[in-house]
Write a protein that holds these residues in place. Sequence first.
Motif, short mmCIF file in Angstrom:
data_model
loop_
_atom_site.label_atom_id
_atom_site.label_comp_id
_atom_site.label_asym_id
_atom_site.label_seq_id
_atom_site.Cartn_x
_atom_site.Cartn_y
_atom_site.Cartn_z
N PRO A 120 -62.83 -58.40 18.51
CA PRO A 120 -64.08 -58.92 17.94
C PRO A 120 -65.24 -58.65 18.90
O PRO A 120 -65.11 -58.76 20.11
CB PRO A 120 -63.82 -60.42 17.79
N ALA A 121 -66.37 -58.30 18.31
CA ALA A 121 -67.56 -58.00 19.12
C ALA A 121 -68.15 -59.28 19.66
O ALA A 121 -68.25 -60.27 18.96
CB ALA A 121 -68.58 -57.26 18.26
N LYS A 122 -68.53 -59.22 20.94
CA LYS A 122 -69.14 -60.38 21.55
C LYS A 122 -70.64 -60.19 21.55
O LYS A 122 -71.14 -59.11 21.84
CB LYS A 122 -68.63 -60.56 22.98
N ALA A 123 -71.34 -61.24 21.27
CA ALA A 123 -72.80 -61.16 21.23
C ALA A 123 -73.35 -61.12 22.65
O ALA A 123 -72.87 -61.84 23.52
CB ALA A 123 -73.38 -62.36 20.48
N LYS A 124 -74.33 -60.29 22.83
CA LYS A 124 -74.95 -60.18 24.15
C LYS A 124 -75.99 -61.27 24.29
O LYS A 124 -76.73 -61.57 23.35
CB LYS A 124 -75.62 -58.82 24.31
N ALA A 125 -76.06 -61.82 25.48
CA ALA A 125 -77.07 -62.85 25.73
C ALA A 125 -78.41 -62.17 25.94
O ALA A 125 -78.50 -61.17 26.66
CB ALA A 125 -76.69 -63.67 26.95
N PRO A 126 -79.45 -62.68 25.31
CA PRO A 126 -80.77 -62.05 25.51
C PRO A 126 -81.24 -62.24 26.94
O PRO A 126 -81.04 -63.27 27.55
CB PRO A 126 -81.67 -62.79 24.53
N GLN A 127 -81.91 -61.19 27.49
CA GLN A 127 -82.33 -61.24 28.88
C GLN A 127 -83.77 -61.72 29.03
O GLN A 127 -84.18 -62.10 30.09
CB GLN A 127 -82.18 -59.85 29.51
N ASP A 135 -82.67 -57.21 19.84
CA ASP A 135 -81.24 -57.37 19.59
C ASP A 135 -80.98 -57.85 18.16
O ASP A 135 -80.04 -57.41 17.53
CB ASP A 135 -80.65 -58.37 20.59
N ASP A 136 -81.80 -58.76 17.67
CA ASP A 136 -81.62 -59.25 16.32
C ASP A 136 -81.77 -58.13 15.30
O ASP A 136 -80.98 -57.98 14.37
CB ASP A 136 -82.63 -60.36 16.00
N PHE A 137 -82.79 -57.30 15.48
CA PHE A 137 -83.01 -56.22 14.52
C PHE A 137 -81.98 -55.12 14.67
O PHE A 137 -81.62 -54.47 13.68
CB PHE A 137 -84.43 -55.65 14.67
N SER A 138 -81.46 -54.91 15.85
CA SER A 138 -80.44 -53.87 16.02
C SER A 138 -79.15 -54.27 15.30
O SER A 138 -78.47 -53.41 14.73
CB SER A 138 -80.18 -53.61 17.50
N ASP A 139 -78.83 -55.55 15.31
CA ASP A 139 -77.65 -56.01 14.56
C ASP A 139 -77.85 -55.81 13.06
O ASP A 139 -76.95 -55.36 12.36
CB ASP A 139 -77.37 -57.49 14.84
#
Length: 149
Positions: A120-127, A135-139
């Motif tokens: 399962p893909a893990k969500a990256k924490a925003p920096q 990141d939201d739009f890339s998903d």
Amino acid sequence: MLTSTVCAAVSAAGLGIAALTAYRKRFLAATRIAAFSLIPIGLVMTGVIDWLTGIVFKPTVWAGFGLLALSAVLFMVSRGVERRRGGIGGRKERKSAAAAKPDAVAPAASAPSLGAGRAPAKAKAPQGRDSAPKDDFSDIEAILKKHGI
């Protein structure tokens, strides 16, 4: 005969009270009292009083009520014993029925399918503040590309 006399006396007394109430200018209450006082004599005239006294003073009727009560008590006792034992068959039958149940056709069918060798893909924490919308739009873009939109 005695019950008829008592009912007639009750009706006469009620009509007398209704007349006194009407004399005091309380006509609505007097009408209600008169209506209630006519009930006993009406019951005597229809024969309901004789039927009720016939039921009350017969020992066979009371024996019948006693048998009905005994039947209800026996029914409640049998239901209580049945519940205490755990049903009609008892606990032993429930255990053997549970042991005889076949397993599920596909035991892992309820587990989510991830595909062969995929984790399962893990969500990256925003920096920072700037990277969160990206990141939201890339998903969302990845989901749209996957569906061919």
